[in-house]
Write a protein that holds these residues in place. Sequence first.
Motif, mmCIF file in Angstrom:
data_model
loop_
_atom_site.group_PDB
_atom_site.id
_atom_site.type_symbol
_atom_site.label_atom_id
_atom_site.label_comp_id
_atom_site.label_asym_id
_atom_site.label_seq_id
_atom_site.Cartn_x
_atom_site.Cartn_y
_atom_site.Cartn_z
ATOM 1 N N ALA A 1 0.689 -1.252 0.181
ATOM 2 C CA ALA A 1 0.250 -0.150 0.186
ATOM 3 C C ALA A 1 1.022 1.021 0.172
ATOM 4 N N ALA A 2 2.087 1.350 0.617
ATOM 5 C CA ALA A 2 2.840 2.493 0.863
ATOM 6 C C ALA A 2 3.505 2.676 -0.384
ATOM 7 N N ILE B 1 2.574 1.875 -3.366
ATOM 8 C CA ILE B 1 1.302 2.318 -4.486
ATOM 9 C C ILE B 1 1.030 3.687 -4.009
ATOM 10 N N ALA B 2 0.954 4.044 -2.673
ATOM 11 C CA ALA B 2 0.545 5.703 -2.350
ATOM 12 C C ALA B 2 1.648 6.655 -2.618
ATOM 13 N N GLY C 1 2.825 6.842 -5.481
ATOM 14 C CA GLY C 1 2.697 7.560 -6.737
ATOM 15 C C GLY C 1 3.709 7.332 -7.776
#
Length: 494
Positions: free
Chosen positions: A314-315, A317-318, A320
């Motif tokens: 998740a990190a 992906i976040a 960017g």
Amino acid sequence: MFPDTQLPEINAALAASTAAFGSYQFSSLQQRASLLRAIARELDAIGPQIIETAQGETNLQRGRLLVEFRRTLFQLTSYADACEQGNWLDIRIDQPDSERQPPKPDVRKMLVPVGPVVVFGASNFPFAYSTAGGDTACALAAGCTVVVKAHPGHPATSQLAADAIHRALAGEGLPAGVFQHVYGASFEVGKQLVLHPQVKSVGFTGSFQGGRALFDLAASRKEPIPVFAEMGSVNPVFMLPGKLGAETEWAVNQLAASITTSVGQFCTNPGLVVGIQGPALENFIQALGQKLAETEPEPMLHSGIAQSFRQKRAAVIAGGKITLAGTNETGGEGFSIPTLATTSGENFLAHPHLHEEIFGPYSLVVQCNDAAQMAAVAQALEGQLTTTLIATPAEAAEHIELVHILQARCGRLVFNGVPTGVEVCLAMNHGGPYPATTDSRFTAVGADGIRRFARPFCYQNWPDHLLPTELQNANPLGLWRTVNGELTKSGIGE
């Protein structure tokens, strides 16, 4: 049911281990080999029970566990053979020369055991890298006593293996203190073990954070000790366009299986793929992304690993800097999320966090502008257990500088294959430059791993009958020895 072992019990375990080392260090190669074979027999006798227990504790499938269990038995028996053969002792004998001025002494060197060894069980290999796994087998073969800290992810499995080892010790007439078994879900237990003054070496397989913490503790001691920590890597796969374009389907199938086998929970999982932009790479990304999107999520080893995987995924992906190319998020909490992501060569070079391992079925494809940028990506990589080159022989020859860069960053360089599937053989090297391991000179797989738990020791001008059997003139064990610079099995004076 398996509470953390407290300090008084740890002290008692190390006292027993140290006392047993007093005699076990002088056991013969044949005695040590016999013990390893006895352990294999005792484990084999409880095969169905221990596999069923491990399946319940780890979520690993029976077929996968059966393969690992057989590998563990093979490790024990093959390391027993290597122990007995004695090549790992690195015996060197230089005879005296009284006519020389000054006179040359008689000098004889071999490896001797370092002392009690602490082994930390691994989460993802409940047999092969745990209680009766490779580190334990290597330490026992070297003549060291062993204290194993069971991994909290499979304590009942570890206890069954520990019981089997103790039955083997009793059957061989060896002290129970040769092998000790403790528990610890908290870091404090590991800390107490590593800092204990009677511990002389540590074997660890696991995360970078855990391995580095143990390494730092060992270095902080009044008497620093070696920590042989295998801490994983992203195992990058470099693909050149000629081979990739000609065999896209083959490459997709190979990589998809390697990324997702055992829910991606291998230290050799290919977490990074590096290619050059063009039709071949575009087709590869599309096909591999579809494969991973069609892969069913599965339960991961335990909740801690699943949580870590999801948080790191998740990190990134976040952040960017990546684009998802294929993923399957249909599983619930505790399940994997098969994922393929992509990024540019520029992004990868500018953002070091993209280099980090995400332990599970996740892989990042780096799309380079050209071969020069591919070489720059290779240069930017940290130490790895493996790197892989997918190329035609002509492409490999044309890009020999890339090959040399990859060689400098890993312990095993694979050609047109995948890094998963670590063969247990003498020629295998399972290690690599930091941060893959804390000591790239040694392997954690194969009988050469015995050398981790031994140190060179030299006898000078000792009477022949007082020397260890391995160094005596007659060479009664028939070992390979380097005598006056010549490798031979002959006795001295024959």
